[in-house]
Enzyme design. Structure first.
Site, PDB file in Angstrom:
ATOM      1  N   LYS A  13      -3.573  -5.983  -1.004  1.00 36.71           N
ATOM      2  CA  LYS A  13      -3.574  -5.433   0.362  1.00 36.71           C
ATOM      3  C   LYS A  13      -4.273  -6.358   1.401  1.00 36.71           C
ATOM      4  O   LYS A  13      -3.658  -6.546   2.547  1.00 36.71           O
ATOM      5  CB  LYS A  13      -4.362  -3.998   0.445  1.00 36.71           C
ATOM      6  CG  LYS A  13      -3.585  -3.005  -0.435  1.00 36.71           C
ATOM      7  CD  LYS A  13      -4.624  -1.661  -0.683  1.00 36.71           C
ATOM      8  CE  LYS A  13      -3.900  -0.815  -1.852  1.00 36.71           C
ATOM      9  NZ  LYS A  13      -4.597   0.273  -2.295  1.00 36.71           N
ATOM     10  N   GLN A  73     -10.969   2.330  -1.524  1.00 35.75           N
ATOM     11  CA  GLN A  73     -10.225   1.893  -2.747  1.00 35.75           C
ATOM     12  C   GLN A  73     -10.595   3.114  -3.836  1.00 35.75           C
ATOM     13  O   GLN A  73     -11.866   2.946  -4.266  1.00 35.75           O
ATOM     14  CB  GLN A  73     -10.321   0.613  -3.212  1.00 35.75           C
ATOM     15  CG  GLN A  73      -9.403   0.323  -4.521  1.00 35.75           C
ATOM     16  CD  GLN A  73      -7.911   0.581  -4.358  1.00 35.75           C
ATOM     17  OE1 GLN A  73      -7.340  -0.170  -3.167  1.00 35.75           O
ATOM     18  NE2 GLN A  73      -7.246   0.940  -5.136  1.00 35.75           N
ATOM     19  N   ASP A 102      -4.459   5.586   4.537  1.00 37.81           N
ATOM     20  CA  ASP A 102      -4.031   6.237   3.363  1.00 37.81           C
ATOM     21  C   ASP A 102      -3.367   7.525   3.020  1.00 37.81           C
ATOM     22  O   ASP A 102      -2.814   7.904   2.356  1.00 37.81           O
ATOM     23  CB  ASP A 102      -5.026   5.970   2.044  1.00 37.81           C
ATOM     24  CG  ASP A 102      -5.004   5.108   1.015  1.00 37.81           C
ATOM     25  OD1 ASP A 102      -3.648   4.509   0.952  1.00 37.81           O
ATOM     26  OD2 ASP A 102      -5.883   4.730   0.282  1.00 37.81           O
TER      27      ASP A 102
END
Ligand code: NAP
Length: 283
Positions: free
Chosen positions: A50, A94, A117
């Site tokens: 990412k 994460q 997200d």
């Protein structure tokens, strides 16, 4: 075959142009704060990917790493710092976080404007209510693939296998938003094969290699395979690709289908978040 790598490359190029325009207008590039807690090998690789992809399109890398032993309050304090830092356009915690931490509670502390997200309860609620907001990346990637290949969604029968908060549920709402008639299947669904065989658009997001075979597929259907399963033969999807290709109209491979789309949509979400924050600042 749907070529996810090609579609993702086109989106990344588009995002790079948007980053340039935004940077010229505001004097500051969008910034993405990836937060990694601990040393989980898979998470470490995902976060590195990412960060690399962000750098390639000109998004500033504001990565933060906390040790395995970090306490809940420490991670929450870091998220709070990112929430109020104007250089941070998007925050990505994460998951999974180490077992001692409550990942869902931590995710919930991300402000919705920076929730790139799309996994906070506020973002999920906005999606459910059809209100504007940031949407989860993998489901967005699935819709983008279908759009790129001109798959009609309005009025069609869409079947989503899997009901996770990460993929199945948000994708079902995105398909509903596009006026598909959506059926959601899960581990207790009776006669999965018959339900799937009704689908014009069939999406598998389960985590069981080869679960979806030719008999699950209506001739000509678009089949999207979200599954990533590590098997002795390498990476496999939830769809038995060789069996299904002869029957489906379109099908995604694994790897090279949905996978590359997830990061591309994260980059796009980061630019959307930065633009929204900029517009709010100007008002
Ligand atoms: P998850 O949280 O484990 O959810 C799996 C879902 O599948 C659950 O809803 C479960 O039903 C359902 N299920 C399990 N066995 C089933 C069966 N035999 N028949 C029908 N439904 C069944 O997984 P996830 O996070 O959604 O991820 C799903 C897959 O996508 C995984 O392979 C994951 O690695 C992959 N993934 C890929 C990407 C990407 O970028 N390509 C991103 C995220 C995830 P219940 O709810 O009843 O348990």
């Amino acid at each position: 075959m749907i070529d996810g790598r090609a579609v993702a490359a086109r989106i990344r190029a588009q995002v790079a142009r948007e980053v340039t325009t935004l940077t010229e207008r505001t004097g500051r590039p969008p910034g993405l704060a990836t937060i990694l807690v601990g040393e989980d090998p898979a998470s470490t690789i995902y976060v590195a990917n990412k960060r690399n992809a962000s750098g390639e399109v000109g998004i500033t890398d504001l990565h933060r790493h906390l040790p395995d032993q970090a306490r809940q309050e420490e991670v929450a304090a870091l998220i709070e710092e990112c929430n109020s830092d104007p250089a941070v356009s998007g925050i990505l915690l994460q998951l999974p976080v180490p077992e001692a931490l409550d990942g869902a509670a931590l995710t919930a502390t991300i402000v919705p404007e920076k929730d790139v997200d799309g996994l906070t309860p506020v973002s999920a609620g906005r999606l459910m209510q059809g209100a504007p907001g940031l949407r989860p990346c993998t489901p967005l990637g699935v819709i983008e693939l279908l759009d790129s290949y001109d798959v009609e969604l309005e009025g069609t029968q869409a079947v989503v296998v899997g009901r996770s908060n990460l993929v199945g549920k948000p994708l079902s709402f995105l398909l509903l938003e596009r006026n598909a008639t959506v059926t959601i299947c899960h581990s207790r669904t009776r006669d999965l094969e018959a339900v799937c065989a009704r689908a014009d658009v069939l999406v598998a997001a389960v985590g069981t290699a080869g679960l979806i075979g030719a008999d699950h597929v209506k001739p000509g259907a678009a089949v999207i395979d979200v599954g990533i399963n590590r098997t002795e033969e390498g990476l496999r999807g939830d769809v038995d690709f060789d069996a299904v290709t002869a029957r489906a109209g379109l099908v995604t491979p694994v790897p090279g289908g949905v996978g590359p789309m997830t990061i591309a949509m994260l980059l796009r979400n980061t630019v959307i978040a930065a633009s929204m924050q900029q517009e709010r600042g100007e008002r």
